[in-house]
Scaffold this motif. Structure first.
Motif, PDB file in Angstrom:
ATOM      1  N   ALA A 157       0.823  -1.208   0.000  1.00  0.00           N
ATOM      2  CA  ALA A 157       0.000   0.000   0.000  1.00  0.00           C
ATOM      3  C   ALA A 157       0.860   1.263   0.000  1.00  0.00           C
ATOM      4  CB  ALA A 157      -0.943   0.006   1.199  1.00  0.00           C
ATOM      5  N   LEU A 158       1.938   1.257   0.766  1.00  0.00           N
ATOM      6  CA  LEU A 158       2.805   2.439   0.836  1.00  0.00           C
ATOM      7  C   LEU A 158       3.523   2.734  -0.469  1.00  0.00           C
ATOM      8  CD1 LEU A 158       4.584   2.215   4.306  1.00  0.00           C
ATOM      9  CD2 LEU A 158       3.001   3.965   3.539  1.00  0.00           C
ATOM     10  N   THR A 159       3.948   1.684  -1.162  1.00  0.00           N
ATOM     11  CA  THR A 159       4.825   1.872  -2.316  1.00  0.00           C
ATOM     12  C   THR A 159       4.114   1.889  -3.661  1.00  0.00           C
ATOM     13  OG1 THR A 159       5.275  -0.516  -2.393  1.00  0.00           O
ATOM     14  CG2 THR A 159       6.794   0.843  -1.127  1.00  0.00           C
ATOM     15  N   ALA A 170       6.961   9.848  -1.551  1.00  0.00           N
ATOM     16  CA  ALA A 170       7.030   8.582  -2.290  1.00  0.00           C
ATOM     17  C   ALA A 170       7.939   7.607  -1.554  1.00  0.00           C
ATOM     18  CB  ALA A 170       7.547   8.829  -3.697  1.00  0.00           C
ATOM     19  N   PHE A 171       7.437   6.400  -1.315  1.00  0.00           N
ATOM     20  CA  PHE A 171       8.201   5.314  -0.711  1.00  0.00           C
ATOM     21  C   PHE A 171       8.559   4.327  -1.816  1.00  0.00           C
ATOM     22  CE2 PHE A 171       5.440   6.765   2.742  1.00  0.00           C
ATOM     23  CZ  PHE A 171       6.344   6.898   3.784  1.00  0.00           C
ATOM     24  N   SER A 172       9.819   3.918  -1.891  1.00  0.00           N
ATOM     25  CA  SER A 172      10.208   2.933  -2.899  1.00  0.00           C
ATOM     26  C   SER A 172      10.334   1.555  -2.258  1.00  0.00           C
ATOM     27  CB  SER A 172      11.523   3.326  -3.568  1.00  0.00           C
ATOM     28  OG  SER A 172      12.612   3.010  -2.722  1.00  0.00           O
ATOM     29  N   MET A 173      10.217   0.529  -3.083  1.00  0.00           N
ATOM     30  CA  MET A 173      10.380  -0.850  -2.614  1.00  0.00           C
ATOM     31  C   MET A 173      11.821  -1.136  -2.210  1.00  0.00           C
ATOM     32  SD  MET A 173       7.583  -2.635  -2.516  1.00  0.00           S
ATOM     33  CE  MET A 173       7.948  -4.356  -2.724  1.00  0.00           C
ATOM     34  N   THR A 174      12.754  -0.299  -2.635  1.00  0.00           N
ATOM     35  CA  THR A 174      14.165  -0.506  -2.301  1.00  0.00           C
ATOM     36  C   THR A 174      14.531   0.092  -0.948  1.00  0.00           C
ATOM     37  OG1 THR A 174      14.834   1.477  -3.500  1.00  0.00           O
ATOM     38  CG2 THR A 174      14.862  -0.609  -4.715  1.00  0.00           C
ATOM     39  N   GLY A 175      13.552   0.728  -0.264  1.00  0.00           N
ATOM     40  CA  GLY A 175      13.793   1.230   1.086  1.00  0.00           C
ATOM     41  C   GLY A 175      14.181   2.686   1.161  1.00  0.00           C
ATOM     42  N   SER A 176      13.982   3.446   0.111  1.00  0.00           N
ATOM     43  CA  SER A 176      14.256   4.883   0.183  1.00  0.00           C
ATOM     44  C   SER A 176      12.930   5.636   0.062  1.00  0.00           C
ATOM     45  CB  SER A 176      15.224   5.314  -0.918  1.00  0.00           C
ATOM     46  OG  SER A 176      14.656   5.112  -2.186  1.00  0.00           O
ATOM     47  N   TYR A 177      12.945   6.865   0.525  1.00  0.00           N
ATOM     48  CA  TYR A 177      11.762   7.716   0.378  1.00  0.00           C
ATOM     49  C   TYR A 177      12.216   9.104  -0.039  1.00  0.00           C
ATOM     50  CZ  TYR A 177      12.685  10.349   4.644  1.00  0.00           C
ATOM     51  OH  TYR A 177      13.255  11.166   5.586  1.00  0.00           O
ATOM     52  N   SER A 206       8.815  26.009   5.094  1.00  0.00           N
ATOM     53  CA  SER A 206       8.116  25.296   6.155  1.00  0.00           C
ATOM     54  C   SER A 206       9.056  24.342   6.872  1.00  0.00           C
ATOM     55  CB  SER A 206       6.961  24.500   5.547  1.00  0.00           C
ATOM     56  OG  SER A 206       6.394  23.682   6.515  1.00  0.00           O
ATOM     57  N   THR A 207       8.849  24.215   8.167  1.00  0.00           N
ATOM     58  CA  THR A 207       9.609  23.226   8.930  1.00  0.00           C
ATOM     59  C   THR A 207       8.709  22.075   9.367  1.00  0.00           C
ATOM     60  OG1 THR A 207       9.189  24.443  10.973  1.00  0.00           O
ATOM     61  CG2 THR A 207      11.244  24.942   9.802  1.00  0.00           C
ATOM     62  N   ILE A 208       7.495  22.016   8.824  1.00  0.00           N
ATOM     63  CA  ILE A 208       6.573  20.950   9.207  1.00  0.00           C
ATOM     64  C   ILE A 208       7.126  19.597   8.765  1.00  0.00           C
ATOM     65  CG2 ILE A 208       4.266  19.996   8.827  1.00  0.00           C
ATOM     66  CD1 ILE A 208       3.265  22.880   8.723  1.00  0.00           C
ATOM     67  N   LEU A 209       7.618  19.508   7.535  1.00  0.00           N
ATOM     68  CA  LEU A 209       8.272  18.311   7.018  1.00  0.00           C
ATOM     69  C   LEU A 209       9.621  18.740   6.438  1.00  0.00           C
ATOM     70  CD1 LEU A 209       5.243  16.603   5.268  1.00  0.00           C
ATOM     71  CD2 LEU A 209       6.376  15.843   7.340  1.00  0.00           C
ATOM     72  N   PHE A 210      10.567  18.979   7.298  1.00  0.00           N
ATOM     73  CA  PHE A 210      11.845  19.534   6.857  1.00  0.00           C
ATOM     74  C   PHE A 210      12.806  18.498   6.291  1.00  0.00           C
ATOM     75  CE2 PHE A 210      12.390  18.128  11.113  1.00  0.00           C
ATOM     76  CZ  PHE A 210      13.653  17.600  11.147  1.00  0.00           C
ATOM     77  N   TYR A 211      12.522  17.232   6.458  1.00  0.00           N
ATOM     78  CA  TYR A 211      13.402  16.168   5.980  1.00  0.00           C
ATOM     79  C   TYR A 211      12.911  15.742   4.610  1.00  0.00           C
ATOM     80  CZ  TYR A 211       9.589  14.259   8.662  1.00  0.00           C
ATOM     81  OH  TYR A 211       8.353  14.055   9.197  1.00  0.00           O
ATOM     82  N   SER A 212      13.780  15.771   3.628  1.00  0.00           N
ATOM     83  CA  SER A 212      13.309  15.554   2.268  1.00  0.00           C
ATOM     84  C   SER A 212      13.577  14.171   1.706  1.00  0.00           C
ATOM     85  CB  SER A 212      13.904  16.597   1.334  1.00  0.00           C
ATOM     86  OG  SER A 212      15.306  16.501   1.324  1.00  0.00           O
ATOM     87  N   LYS A 213      14.606  13.485   2.165  1.00  0.00           N
ATOM     88  CA  LYS A 213      14.859  12.143   1.642  1.00  0.00           C
ATOM     89  C   LYS A 213      15.657  11.326   2.624  1.00  0.00           C
ATOM     90  CE  LYS A 213      16.904  13.871  -2.017  1.00  0.00           C
ATOM     91  NZ  LYS A 213      17.543  13.953  -3.306  1.00  0.00           N
ATOM     92  N   GLY A 214      15.620  10.016   2.394  1.00  0.00           N
ATOM     93  CA  GLY A 214      16.338   9.106   3.276  1.00  0.00           C
ATOM     94  C   GLY A 214      15.891   7.678   3.063  1.00  0.00           C
ATOM     95  N   ASN A 215      16.061   6.865   4.090  1.00  0.00           N
ATOM     96  CA  ASN A 215      15.686   5.450   4.042  1.00  0.00           C
ATOM     97  C   ASN A 215      14.513   5.199   4.971  1.00  0.00           C
ATOM     98  OD1 ASN A 215      17.847   4.667   2.294  1.00  0.00           O
ATOM     99  ND2 ASN A 215      19.208   4.972   4.030  1.00  0.00           N
ATOM    100  N   TRP A 216      13.737   4.186   4.652  1.00  0.00           N
ATOM    101  CA  TRP A 216      12.585   3.863   5.480  1.00  0.00           C
ATOM    102  C   TRP A 216      12.469   2.350   5.639  1.00  0.00           C
ATOM    103  CZ3 TRP A 216       8.174   1.053   4.191  1.00  0.00           C
ATOM    104  CH2 TRP A 216       8.069   0.674   2.847  1.00  0.00           C
ATOM    105  N   SER A 217      11.749   1.970   6.680  1.00  0.00           N
ATOM    106  CA  SER A 217      11.391   0.575   6.884  1.00  0.00           C
ATOM    107  C   SER A 217      10.051   0.557   7.610  1.00  0.00           C
ATOM    108  CB  SER A 217      12.460  -0.178   7.680  1.00  0.00           C
ATOM    109  OG  SER A 217      12.603   0.378   8.964  1.00  0.00           O
ATOM    110  N   TYR A 218       9.425  -0.607   7.643  1.00  0.00           N
ATOM    111  CA  TYR A 218       8.127  -0.733   8.304  1.00  0.00           C
ATOM    112  C   TYR A 218       8.276  -1.721   9.442  1.00  0.00           C
ATOM    113  CZ  TYR A 218       3.082  -0.313   8.596  1.00  0.00           C
ATOM    114  OH  TYR A 218       1.815  -0.007   9.019  1.00  0.00           O
ATOM    115  N   ASP A 219       7.964  -1.280  10.648  1.00  0.00           N
ATOM    116  CA  ASP A 219       7.990  -2.147  11.821  1.00  0.00           C
ATOM    117  C   ASP A 219       6.594  -2.741  11.971  1.00  0.00           C
ATOM    118  OD1 ASP A 219       8.004  -3.330  14.341  1.00  0.00           O
ATOM    119  OD2 ASP A 219       9.200  -1.733  15.251  1.00  0.00           O
ATOM    120  N   LEU A 220       6.416  -3.975  11.503  1.00  0.00           N
ATOM    121  CA  LEU A 220       5.104  -4.621  11.532  1.00  0.00           C
ATOM    122  C   LEU A 220       4.603  -4.830  12.951  1.00  0.00           C
ATOM    123  CD1 LEU A 220       5.664  -7.238   8.700  1.00  0.00           C
ATOM    124  CD2 LEU A 220       4.213  -5.205   8.584  1.00  0.00           C
TER     125      LEU A 220
END
Length: 156
Positions: A38-40, A74-81, A92-106
């Motif tokens: 769903a995320l990707t 955008a979340f990618s299947m390779t673990g980056s966003y 704006s500083t509401i979402l000041f981080y623009s890119k990086g890596n992500w994972s899902y803690d089920l």
């Protein structure tokens, strides 16, 4: 006669075994959890950003600026966003981080973000996730003395 029946039976058993073995799933095939699918599947547009209302914590106040309403994540299947400004830019500083890596803690139903621009780690508690909506809650601690709980709603 008996030997012909035994040969036929053994042949049938061998063919059945081969068919059964051919239908087994590949052990290297990875099952992707529904949350990650769903995320990707598509990019997410910011729908709203809220904080608890001053004086009445049971109600929320929107802090979404009009210029951020076309921003996307955008979340990618390779673990980056990547979080992208839309055509309307705002400071704006509401979402000041623009890119990086992500994972899902089920186990905790949380999205873990490891921002690289700037370096920061965040955990977003997933409140709602389906094919059309993502809603997360997190504690914003840009200023440690003023921790604010924010809820962000995204849509496709």
């Amino acid at each position: 006669m008996k030997s012909k029946n035994i040969v036929k039976l053994l042949s049938l058993a061998m063919v059945g075994g081969l068919v059964f073995a051919a239908c087994k799933k590949d052990k290297n095939e990875e099952v992707v959890p529904a949350q990650i699918k769903a995320l990707t599947q598509k990019g997410w547009k910011v729908k709203d950003i809220t904080v608890p209302q001053a004086g009445d914590g049971s109600k929320d106040s929107s802090i979404l600026k009009a210029c951020a309403a076309d921003d996307s994540l955008a979340f990618s299947m390779t673990g980056s966003y990547e979080f992208s400004d839309g055509t309307t830019k705002c400071d704006s500083t509401i979402l000041f981080y623009s890119k990086g890596n992500w994972s899902y803690d089920l186990a905790k139903d949380s999205i873990l973000l490891g921002a690289t621009t700037p370096a920061k780690r965040l955990s977003w508690k997933v409140l709602k996730l389906n094919d059309t909506m993502l809603q997360v809650k997190y504690i914003d601690s840009l200023v440690p003395a003023k921790k604010i709980t924010k809820t962000i709603s995204f849509k496709h």
